[in-house]
Enzyme design. Structure first.
Site, PDB file in Angstrom:
ATOM      1  N   LYS A 153       0.930  -1.179   0.250  1.00 59.84           N
ATOM      2  CA  LYS A 153      -0.035  -0.123   0.031  1.00 59.84           C
ATOM      3  C   LYS A 153       0.959   1.363  -0.085  1.00 59.84           C
ATOM      4  O   LYS A 153       0.566   2.116  -0.791  1.00 59.84           O
ATOM      5  CB  LYS A 153      -0.934  -0.072   1.119  1.00 59.84           C
ATOM      6  CG  LYS A 153      -2.165  -0.909   0.946  1.00 59.84           C
ATOM      7  CD  LYS A 153      -2.901  -1.389   2.331  1.00 59.84           C
ATOM      8  CE  LYS A 153      -3.631  -2.710   2.284  1.00 59.84           C
ATOM      9  NZ  LYS A 153      -4.355  -2.937   3.509  1.00 59.84           N
ATOM     10  N   GLN A 185      -4.252  -1.733   9.785  1.00 54.09           N
ATOM     11  CA  GLN A 185      -3.995  -2.961   9.276  1.00 54.09           C
ATOM     12  C   GLN A 185      -4.759  -3.897  10.230  1.00 54.09           C
ATOM     13  O   GLN A 185      -4.166  -3.857  11.456  1.00 54.09           O
ATOM     14  CB  GLN A 185      -2.629  -3.222   8.946  1.00 54.09           C
ATOM     15  CG  GLN A 185      -2.426  -4.647   8.159  1.00 54.09           C
ATOM     16  CD  GLN A 185      -3.005  -4.556   6.731  1.00 54.09           C
ATOM     17  OE1 GLN A 185      -2.915  -3.659   6.013  1.00 54.09           O
ATOM     18  NE2 GLN A 185      -3.912  -5.486   6.474  1.00 54.09           N
ATOM     19  N   ASP A 197     -10.738   2.966   3.629  1.00 57.16           N
ATOM     20  CA  ASP A 197     -11.393   1.459   3.541  1.00 57.16           C
ATOM     21  C   ASP A 197     -12.834   1.328   3.385  1.00 57.16           C
ATOM     22  O   ASP A 197     -13.405   0.252   2.808  1.00 57.16           O
ATOM     23  CB  ASP A 197     -11.259   0.721   4.687  1.00 57.16           C
ATOM     24  CG  ASP A 197      -9.815  -0.043   4.417  1.00 57.16           C
ATOM     25  OD1 ASP A 197      -9.316  -0.273   3.300  1.00 57.16           O
ATOM     26  OD2 ASP A 197      -9.025  -0.438   5.433  1.00 57.16           O
TER      27      ASP A 197
END
Ligand code: NAP
Length: 303
Positions: free
Chosen positions: A54, A98, A121
């Site tokens: 990412k 995460q 997200d």
């Protein structure tokens, strides 16, 4: 092979190029760049690898990227105040925690502490609600389903009035992709059925599908005879079924298989995604798009 292969790697490259160009133009216009922080707790190798990809992609686009790694012992209170710090940091447009988090931390509490306007997200209940309402309300569509929609639209698959069947009802793939396909508007307007482990006659539902999205996590669950000739088959499943030696590096790598028997299905379907190289490359790409859009929202630039 009769089906058109939907190549996620190629589509990813096209989109990343578009995002890179836009980032540069925005930098020239505003003097600022989008900022993404990834918060990693502990040293889980899979999590490190996801976060590294990412951050690497964000960097390649010219974003500000921060990788904030915390000890596995961090308390819930300290992690919440770290999230709060980034909620108030004007140079950060996207916050990503995460998962998984260690067991002494309540994951839901941490995810819900992220400012919904920085929740790139798209997992915060506010953004789930916005997705359900659809249209202009949607700010951050969750990344894997957003990637699936992008593949369907860019491949030129007709969604209007199509029978779409989604195998799987998870919060991260099945439910949101069903919700996106059923919305009123271009690139959607499908008639959607969601099937799961308690569904009767799974095969019969799949056979009706003009668009079949499979996100079950069961290798070869969907048999070739369940596929309607000419259908668009999107295989989200990523199943490790062994190991193989990489031709490039000579090192052992995971042998991956989807939820659909690709070799036979490609002879029947009209469009199909491979595993790997189909949906997989799209997830991080959509995370980047959400981060860029977050920057635009906060600078009053139309999206
Ligand atoms: P999940 O949370 O385990 O959900 C799986 C869903 O499939 C559940 O709703 C389950 O039904 C249903 N299901 C399982 N076996 C079934 C069967 N035999 N018949 C009918 N339905 C069945 O999984 P997920 O997180 O959605 O992920 C699904 C797959 O996609 C996994 O292989 C995952 O690795 C992959 N994935 C890929 C990406 C990517 O490429 N970027 C991203 C996310 C996920 P119940 O609800 O009844 O249990």
């Amino acid at each position: 092979m009769s089906a058109k292969l939907i190549n996620g790697k190629e589509i990813r490259e096209d989109i990343l190029e578009e995002l890179g160009r836009e980032t540069l133009a925005l930098k020239e216009k505003t003097g600022k760049v989008p900022g993404l922080v990834t918060i990693l707790v502990g040293e889980n190798p899979a999590s490190i690898s996801y976060v590294t990809s990412k951050i690497k992609t964000a960097k390649s686009l010219g974003f500000k990227e921060v990788q904030d790694t915390q000890s596995i012992d961090i308390s819930e209170v300290d992690l919440l105040s770290l999230v709060d710090k980034y909620n108030h940091d004007d140079t950060i447009n996207g916050i990503l925690v995460q998962l998984p988090l260690p067991s002494h931390i309540d994951e839901k509490k941490v995810l819900n502490a992220i400012d919904p306007d920085k929740d790139v997200d798209g997992f915060h209940p506010v953004n789930v609600g916005r997705l359900m309402i659809g249209g202009d309300e949607v700010k951050f569509p969750p990344c894997t389903p957003a990637g699936i929609m992008e593949l369907i639209v860019r491949a030129g698959v007709e969604t209007e009035g199509a029978e779409a069947v989604v195998v799987g009802r998870s919060n991260i793939v099945g439910k949101p992709i069903a919700n996106m396909l059923v919305q009123k508007g271009p690139g959607a307007n499908a008639t959607v059925t969601i099937v799961h482990t308690r569904t009767k006659n799974l095969a019969d539902h799949c056979r009706r599908a003009d668009i079949l999205v499979v996100a079950a996590g069961v290798p070869d669950l969907v048999k070739p005879e369940w596929i309607k000739p000419g259908a668009c088959v999107i295989d989200v499943g990523v199943n490790r079924v062994g190991e193989k030696i990489s031709e490039k590096t000579g090192r052992k790598i995971a042998l991956l298989k989807g939820d659909v028997d690709f070799d036979k299905a490609k002879e029947i379907a009209g469009f199909i995604t491979p595993v790997p190289g189909g949906v997989g490359p799209m997830t991080i790409t959509m995370l980047m798009r959400n981060t860029l859009n977050s920057f635009k929202y906060s600078n009053n630039i139309p999206v």
